[in-house]
Structure formats: structure tokens, C-alpha cells
Enzyme design. Structure first.
Site, PDB file in Angstrom:
ATOM      1  N   ASP A  11       3.025   9.915  11.363  1.00 24.07           N
ATOM      2  CA  ASP A  11       3.507   8.716  11.104  1.00 24.07           C
ATOM      3  C   ASP A  11       5.122   8.615  11.451  1.00 24.07           C
ATOM      4  O   ASP A  11       5.342   8.337  12.619  1.00 24.07           O
ATOM      5  CB  ASP A  11       3.330   8.238   9.568  1.00 24.07           C
ATOM      6  CG  ASP A  11       3.783   6.805   9.240  1.00 24.07           C
ATOM      7  OD1 ASP A  11       3.786   6.167  10.354  1.00 24.07           O
ATOM      8  OD2 ASP A  11       3.807   6.400   8.158  1.00 24.07           O
ATOM      9  N   HIS A  29      -1.465  -1.799  11.430  1.00 22.51           N
ATOM     10  CA  HIS A  29      -1.186  -1.297  10.012  1.00 22.51           C
ATOM     11  C   HIS A  29      -1.756  -2.464   8.818  1.00 22.51           C
ATOM     12  O   HIS A  29      -1.450  -3.334   9.055  1.00 22.51           O
ATOM     13  CB  HIS A  29       0.404  -0.944   9.776  1.00 22.51           C
ATOM     14  CG  HIS A  29       0.968   0.107  10.423  1.00 22.51           C
ATOM     15  ND1 HIS A  29       1.028   0.348  11.804  1.00 22.51           N
ATOM     16  CD2 HIS A  29       1.782   1.222  10.001  1.00 22.51           C
ATOM     17  CE1 HIS A  29       1.564   1.333  12.136  1.00 22.51           C
ATOM     18  NE2 HIS A  29       1.988   2.099  10.817  1.00 22.51           N
ATOM     19  N   GLU A  33      -1.720  -0.045   3.717  1.00 19.42           N
ATOM     20  CA  GLU A  33      -0.798   1.163   3.421  1.00 19.42           C
ATOM     21  C   GLU A  33      -0.341   0.975   1.928  1.00 19.42           C
ATOM     22  O   GLU A  33      -0.502   1.597   1.052  1.00 19.42           O
ATOM     23  CB  GLU A  33       0.216   1.152   4.394  1.00 19.42           C
ATOM     24  CG  GLU A  33       1.308   2.140   3.967  1.00 19.42           C
ATOM     25  CD  GLU A  33       2.654   2.278   4.967  1.00 19.42           C
ATOM     26  OE1 GLU A  33       2.737   1.415   5.826  1.00 19.42           O
ATOM     27  OE2 GLU A  33       3.348   3.171   5.006  1.00 19.42           O
TER      28      GLU A  33
END
Ligand code: HPA
Ligand code: ZN
Length: 350
Positions: free
Chosen positions: A287, A206, A209
Site C-alpha cells: 500500500d 479501492h 477498506e
């Protein structure tokens, strides 16, 4: 963009989005735990949860940022104790994925959330893996597992987690990095990712974000990841956008997640179209669907309705999901053939 996409009337777009085969590359299995299953598992395992009802729990799902979500997400996962619990959670997700014509799912799991509560690594991985095997046999969904390290914990903790998981190496295909992004840059995990690479594991993280483009650069150049999870903040850095396009680094974008965690004020403001226009291998994913109000097809339907994307974008997003997957080349070809066949069928029916 492909030149062979047949023209499809706008009113057929929702049916097309639902019917087209697709891969999901960004799903946290603990984020598929629906409130009903949380309550059922709490009762089955005698675990107390601080909510009186499914409705009260659902009402708590009002998030302002990533951390406000993570606090509730980790609390929800506390009902998972036995191998059967992990199996049942994954099986519920895989059935929903199959209904959305997801033909491949590369599924994240957060072992540290469970091992910290005394649940063994075998319990977690064996339960999830059994559901993945059943999905291949019974649902026609190619399901694989990706172990995520929690970035708010130390690299030492990540190394200990890797050591516990290595005896089960054949049951997961890669590692990722999730949890609280800001203040926990990719560099913190440079050594453990290098070690995972030596084990032949696929690498994802990740980045971008909530965090800055610098975190995406570090995920690429320090961790040497093959995909970026989210990555939507990359649009703030032109040189980074060029790098992502040139190296065909997939971004696993999660529109409803971004909406619910206030990364974009509305879906109409989402930058998915800009990412596609810049030639990036952007994909659509759910997600944490139990928390963010929708599985794969809801992400596609709501995003297309809000942003005005059309059939050619749909084809591109599905094709990107197969290109960005960790399937072998022959399997990727097969998925793309199925995608073209689905488009031809819908075009012919119009
Ligand atoms: N970001 C970071 N960590 C997460 C997420 C996310 O969207 N979902 C579950 N863990
Ligand atoms: Zn995520």
C-alpha cells in the site's frame, strides 16, 4: 490450494517468504516516498515543509484512520515537481521491490495530487515510466503503471484527468480509484470508468477498506472492476464472499496498512486467513510502505508471524498475486514456474 507444495520446516518460513517470487498489485508510488527522500527533494526544489527533521516527520506518522493518513500523504507529495523527482521516487521503490523478490509490480499513481499544483501530466507519467523501463532492463522487475482517480474530487475532474492522460495511453495499463472512501461510493465514478473501459484500460478500485460491503458490490457491478483493492470488509457479507470466490476476483490486501490505519486492532486479528479459507484470490501488498512500516517482505513476515499462516499459504498468496496480475497468460505461467522452482530449492536446502 495446490497439492504440489513441498513441505518446508517452520524455521525456514521467513527465508521462504523473503525468497519466493511475488507480484505487488497494490502500491501507491507516492506512498513509497521515504522521509529522507522528502527532505532531499524539498531541498533540491526549494519547497518548504512544516517539519524540522526526518525524525519529526516520522513522528507525525501516527494514524487513527484513513483520512488522518491521507492528510500527511498529500503534504509529503508536495515536494515532487520535476520529471526526475518522479523517476527517483519510483526507482527507489523498484530497487526495494527487487530486493524483496518482487518480479512484477503494478504501481498506482495519483496524478491529480500533482496536476492540482501545476505539475504537468507528462512530467508525472514520463518520470514514472522511465523508472519502470529501467526496472525491466536492469532489475528484472516487470513494472507497469495504473492511474488512480481521487474519489474525494468530482467525476468531472476525473474526466479532465483522463483527457490529459490519454495522449500517454501507452504508458499506463489501467485506472483505479483511491483516497477518502467513506461518503464517496463507486457509483460517483460510473461514467468515467465506462469511458476507461472503452479505451481498453484495466479497471480496479479501492473498496471495503473502511467502507461497507455495498461499496464492493458497486465496484463490481457498476464500475465493473477486475480487482478489488483492500476489500477486507467483504467478510461481513456472505453473499459477497461467494461472489468474489466464484468469479475469482482478486483482493489486494495490505496487512500493515490495515494495522496502521486501525482497520484491525492487531495483526493477529487480521482476516487474511479467513479470506484464503473462503477460497478468495487474496494477495499481500504494501500500500504505502514508507508510511506503514514495511515493504512487501515485511508485510509477509509480520503477518505470518502474527497469524500462524504456513508455507502452503505462502505459495497460495504468491500464486494468487500472479493470477491476479494483468500479465499475459504465458508470463503468468512463467511466474508460477519460478514460484515452484523457488519452493523446490528451499525444500531441498532444508
Ligand atoms: N486507501 C485509499 N487511498 C489511498 C490509500 C489507501 O489505502 N493509500 C493511498 N491512497
Ligand atoms: Zn491503497
Amino acid at each position: 490450494m495446490a497439492t504440489t507444495v513441498p513441505s518446508i520446516a517452520a524455521e525456514r518460513l521467513p527465508a521462504l517468504l523473503a525468497a519466493m517470487p511475488k507480484a505487488e498489485l497494490h502500491i501507491h508510488i507516492e506512498g513509497s516516498l521515504e522521509p529522507e527522500l522528502i527532505f532531499a527533494l524539498a531541498q533540491r526544489n526549494g519547497v518548504a515543509i512544516p517539519y524540522a527533521s526526518v525524525e519529526e516527520l516520522r513522528r507525525a506518522y501516527a494514524f487513527t484512520n484513513l483520512q488522518s493518513f491521507l492528510d500527511i500523504y498529500y503534504a509529503g507529495a508536495s515536494v515532487l515537481l520535476r520529471e526526475q523527482d518522479f523517476h527517483d521516487m519510483a526507482w527507489a521503490y523498484l530497487q526495494r521491490a527487487a530486493a524483496d523478490n518482487v518480479v512484477r509490480a503494478e504501481i498506482f499513481f495519483d496524478p491529480q495530487t500533482h496536476t492540482a499544483r501545476g505539475v504537468s501530466m507528462e512530467t508525472v507519467i514520463n518520470g514514472l515510466h522511465r523508472a519502470c523501463q529501467a526496472a525491466k532492463a536492469q532489475l528484472g522487475v516487470d513494472a507497469e503503471l495504473i492511474l488512480c482517480f481521487l474519489r474525494h474530487l468530482s467525476e468531472e475532474d476525473a474526466f479532465a484527468t483522463l483527457e490529459q492522460a490519454l495522449p500517454l495511453r501507452d504508458k499506463f495499463i489501467g485506472v483505479g480509484l483511491d483516497s477518502s472512501e467513506l461518503g464517496h461510493p463507486p457509483e460517483k465514478f460510473a461514467r468515467v470508468f465506462a469511458q476507461c473501459r472503452l479505451h481498453g484500460l484495466h479497471l480496479v478500485a479501492h473498496a471495503g477498506e473502511e467502507g461497507p460491503p455495498a461499496y464492493v458490490w458497486a465496484a463490481l457491478d457498476v464500475l465493473k472492476v477486475e480487482r478489488i483493492d483492500h476489500g477486507v470488509q467483504s467478510a461481513r457479507d456472505g453473499a459477497l464472499m461467494e461472489r468474489l470466490a466464484r468469479d475469482r476476483i482478486p483482493l489486494t490486501v495490505c496487512p500493515l496498512s490495515n494495522l496502521k490505519l486501525c482497520v484491525f486492532p492487531t495483526l493477529a486479528d487480521h482476516n487474511l486467513r479467513a479470506l484464503l479459507d473462503a477460497g478468495l484470490v487474496a494477495t499481500v501488498n504494501s500500500d504505502d510502505p514508507a508510511y506503514f512500516g514495511g515493504y512487501m517482505n515485511q508485510n509477509f513476515l509480520q503477518t505470518f508471524a502474527a497469524t500462524g499462516l504456513g508455507a502452503r499459504h505462502a505459495w497460495q498468496l504468491a500464486a494468487n498475486s500472479f493470477e491476479g496480475s494483468f500479465a499475459g497468460p504465458a508470463r503468468k505461467r512463467e511466474y508460477l514456474d519460478r514460484l515452484d522452482a523457488a519452493f523446490a530449492t528451499i525444500a531441498a536446502a532444508a
